[in-house]
Structures are given as C-alpha cells and as structure tokens.
Design a protein around this motif. Structure first.
Motif, PDB file in Angstrom:
ATOM      1  N   UNK A   1     -21.848 -25.227   0.361  1.00  0.00           N
ATOM      2  CA  UNK A   1     -22.700 -24.757  -0.720  1.00  0.00           C
ATOM      3  C   UNK A   1     -24.152 -24.623  -0.282  1.00  0.00           C
ATOM      4  N   UNK A   2     -24.901 -23.908  -1.084  1.00  0.00           N
ATOM      5  CA  UNK A   2     -26.358 -23.840  -0.981  1.00  0.00           C
ATOM      6  C   UNK A   2     -26.940 -24.576  -2.184  1.00  0.00           C
ATOM      7  N   UNK A   3     -28.276 -24.636  -2.228  1.00  0.00           N
ATOM      8  CA  UNK A   3     -28.959 -25.308  -3.327  1.00  0.00           C
ATOM      9  C   UNK A   3     -30.073 -24.431  -3.878  1.00  0.00           C
ATOM     10  N   UNK A   4     -30.410 -24.685  -5.115  1.00  0.00           N
ATOM     11  CA  UNK A   4     -31.604 -24.083  -5.698  1.00  0.00           C
ATOM     12  C   UNK A   4     -32.809 -24.517  -4.864  1.00  0.00           C
ATOM     13  N   UNK A  31     -33.547 -29.843  -2.364  1.00  0.00           N
ATOM     14  CA  UNK A  31     -32.851 -30.453  -1.233  1.00  0.00           C
ATOM     15  C   UNK A  31     -33.070 -31.964  -1.139  1.00  0.00           C
ATOM     16  N   UNK A  32     -34.296 -32.423  -1.285  1.00  0.00           N
ATOM     17  CA  UNK A  32     -34.583 -33.849  -1.102  1.00  0.00           C
ATOM     18  C   UNK A  32     -33.859 -34.699  -2.148  1.00  0.00           C
ATOM     19  N   UNK A  33     -33.918 -34.284  -3.405  1.00  0.00           N
ATOM     20  CA  UNK A  33     -33.242 -35.032  -4.460  1.00  0.00           C
ATOM     21  C   UNK A  33     -31.737 -34.997  -4.257  1.00  0.00           C
ATOM     22  N   UNK A  34     -31.212 -33.859  -3.866  1.00  0.00           N
ATOM     23  CA  UNK A  34     -29.775 -33.729  -3.594  1.00  0.00           C
ATOM     24  C   UNK A  34     -29.347 -34.680  -2.487  1.00  0.00           C
ATOM     25  N   UNK A  35     -30.099 -34.733  -1.402  1.00  0.00           N
ATOM     26  CA  UNK A  35     -29.696 -35.566  -0.267  1.00  0.00           C
ATOM     27  C   UNK A  35     -29.802 -37.051  -0.603  1.00  0.00           C
ATOM     28  N   UNK A  36     -30.836 -37.441  -1.363  1.00  0.00           N
ATOM     29  CA  UNK A  36     -30.940 -38.840  -1.802  1.00  0.00           C
ATOM     30  C   UNK A  36     -29.749 -39.220  -2.680  1.00  0.00           C
ATOM     31  N   UNK A  37     -29.425 -38.339  -3.616  1.00  0.00           N
ATOM     32  CA  UNK A  37     -28.265 -38.567  -4.496  1.00  0.00           C
ATOM     33  C   UNK A  37     -26.988 -38.688  -3.693  1.00  0.00           C
ATOM     34  N   UNK A  50     -25.249 -35.405 -13.032  1.00  0.00           N
ATOM     35  CA  UNK A  50     -25.442 -34.356 -14.038  1.00  0.00           C
ATOM     36  C   UNK A  50     -26.761 -33.613 -13.814  1.00  0.00           C
ATOM     37  N   UNK A  51     -27.731 -34.276 -13.184  1.00  0.00           N
ATOM     38  CA  UNK A  51     -28.992 -33.611 -12.876  1.00  0.00           C
ATOM     39  C   UNK A  51     -28.902 -32.755 -11.614  1.00  0.00           C
ATOM     40  N   UNK A  52     -28.151 -33.234 -10.628  1.00  0.00           N
ATOM     41  CA  UNK A  52     -28.099 -32.566  -9.337  1.00  0.00           C
ATOM     42  C   UNK A  52     -27.112 -31.396  -9.315  1.00  0.00           C
TER      43      UNK A  52
END
Length: 232
Positions: free
Chosen positions: A13-16, A20-26, A86-88
C-alpha cells in the motif's frame, strides 16, 4: 523452509502524504504486536520501498495455515479496530491485500532486503507456472550470493474478499494478488538484477504468466515474532 507457517497475509500500500510517521509508530508500537498475538500468527514484518516499486509499503504476516486468517480470533480484531487503528487506516491508499497459501518456501532465516513480484497465470497455466518456479528455481535463487530465501504464495480470492470494519475504513475496493513471488536477501542490487534476468517479464510470460505484474524492492524495517511478545 524459512517461512514460519503454511499461509501468509501479504499486502502492499501507499499512504496519504504526511501520514508516514504516525503510520509507522502505530504499526511498530501497536499493530504488529496485536497481530502476532493472535493465535496461529507466527511473525510479522513491515518493509519500505528502496527502489522503483509499485507501492511504498510491503507487509507480511506468517501464520500456521489459511484457517487462521478466517478464524474468529483474527476476524474479531478486524471488526473491532482500536482508536489508533481507526485513525490510521483511512490514510492507507491503493491497498492490495491477499490471504495466501504457501506453495513453496526455501532458504533459511530472514533477509533485510525483499523483492516482491505479483503476477497472474494465463488460464490453465497456474500449475505449470508454479512447477517452473518450484522445479529447482527457487532453491537456486536462495543459494545465490546476496540472497537467502525464496517463497511462492498462492492467493485465495474468496478468503481475501471477506468484508470487515477495517476494510470499510479503507473505503473498500482492496485489490488481491493471484500469485506472489517473494525473494529475500542482504543485497538489494542482487535482487533488482533478477528482474532483468532470471525473473524478467519475458521469462515469466514464456512460462505461462500473464502480461501484467507488479514488482518492488523493499527494506525490512521492523520484524516481530512470537518470541517478542510481552510475557505476563
């Protein structure tokens, strides 16, 4: 066999932009451990693209068998995402997610660099395509300098298509892969070179693959196995 089970969930997948930083921490501090804590899950990893790739992220979860990926334990997590999830999850774009059987796995240990090739076989050619790859070719790849393992995964479209709350958070419409070849090692250049040689599009088509495929070279950035789970 270097994969820790007879099945796997793989996704690209890609990200908005900007998430990226919040996604990787999650993913590192919640999601990987949550998933590997489900009965039957053995290991999970997150990888980031390091060369021209169809998507920025590649994820892989190794499980005992395909029934784990349709089990109540897994589906209950998919249908009850955490607040952080739910946020990510809505920030995920262009998801290809597939529940797969492991058709073949050779080599030993984990590589820090991973080549993925998603492809389909022409009608009636899936078994012969798999035979071409498994008849010494995967073992030959795993024995090369810079490479430590090679795996052929076969997607299950029915199991992959089950709709869940997490899928709805992504907006639905996840794509699936028919077949996936995963080659891992310690030299990204050795992996990339395969796409112009033994694993070229021309060689695939000659042996029964369709004309469309998606390729990428990734770096493993976080791997979690059962042994890493917190002990009570």
């Amino acid at each position: 066999m270097s994969l820790m089970g007879k099945a796997a969930m793989v996704s690209w997948h890609d990200l908005e932009p900007g998430s990226e930083a919040d996604h990787d921490d999650w993913h590192s501090h919640e999601h990987l451990f949550e998933r590997v804590g489900i009965p039957g899950f053995r290991r999970g990893r997150r990888c980031r693209a390091i060369a021209d790739s169809a998507e920025e992220y590649f994820l892989m979860y190794e499980v005992d068998d395909l029934s784990v990926l349709t089990s109540e334990g897994y589906l209950s997590r998919l249908n009850d995402p955490t607040d952080w999830s739910a946020r990510i999850i809505p920030s995920i774009r262009r998801m290809t997610r597939t529940l797969c059987r492991v058709r073949a796995s050779v080599g030993g240990g984990l590589g820090t660099a991973i080549l993925t090739v998603r492809f389909s076989a022409e009608p009636g050619k899936r078994d012969s395509m798999a035979t071409w790859l498994m008849d010494g070719r995967l073992a030959g790849l795993a024995a090369r300098k810079g490479i430590v393992g090679a795996h052929l995964l076969e997607g299950d479209e029915t199991a992959s298509g089950v709709q869940t709350d997490e899928a709805r958070l992504r907006g639905g419409g996840d794509r699936t892969a028919d077949l996936a070849l995963i080659v891992e090692g310690y030299d990204p250049d050795a992996l990339s070179a395969l796409l112009d040689g033994e694993l070229s599009a021309e060689r695939f088509i000659e042996n029964g693959a369709g004309t469309e495929r998606s390729c990428g070279v990734y770096r493993a950035v976080h791997v979690v196995s059962e042994a890493d789970l917190p002990r009570l």
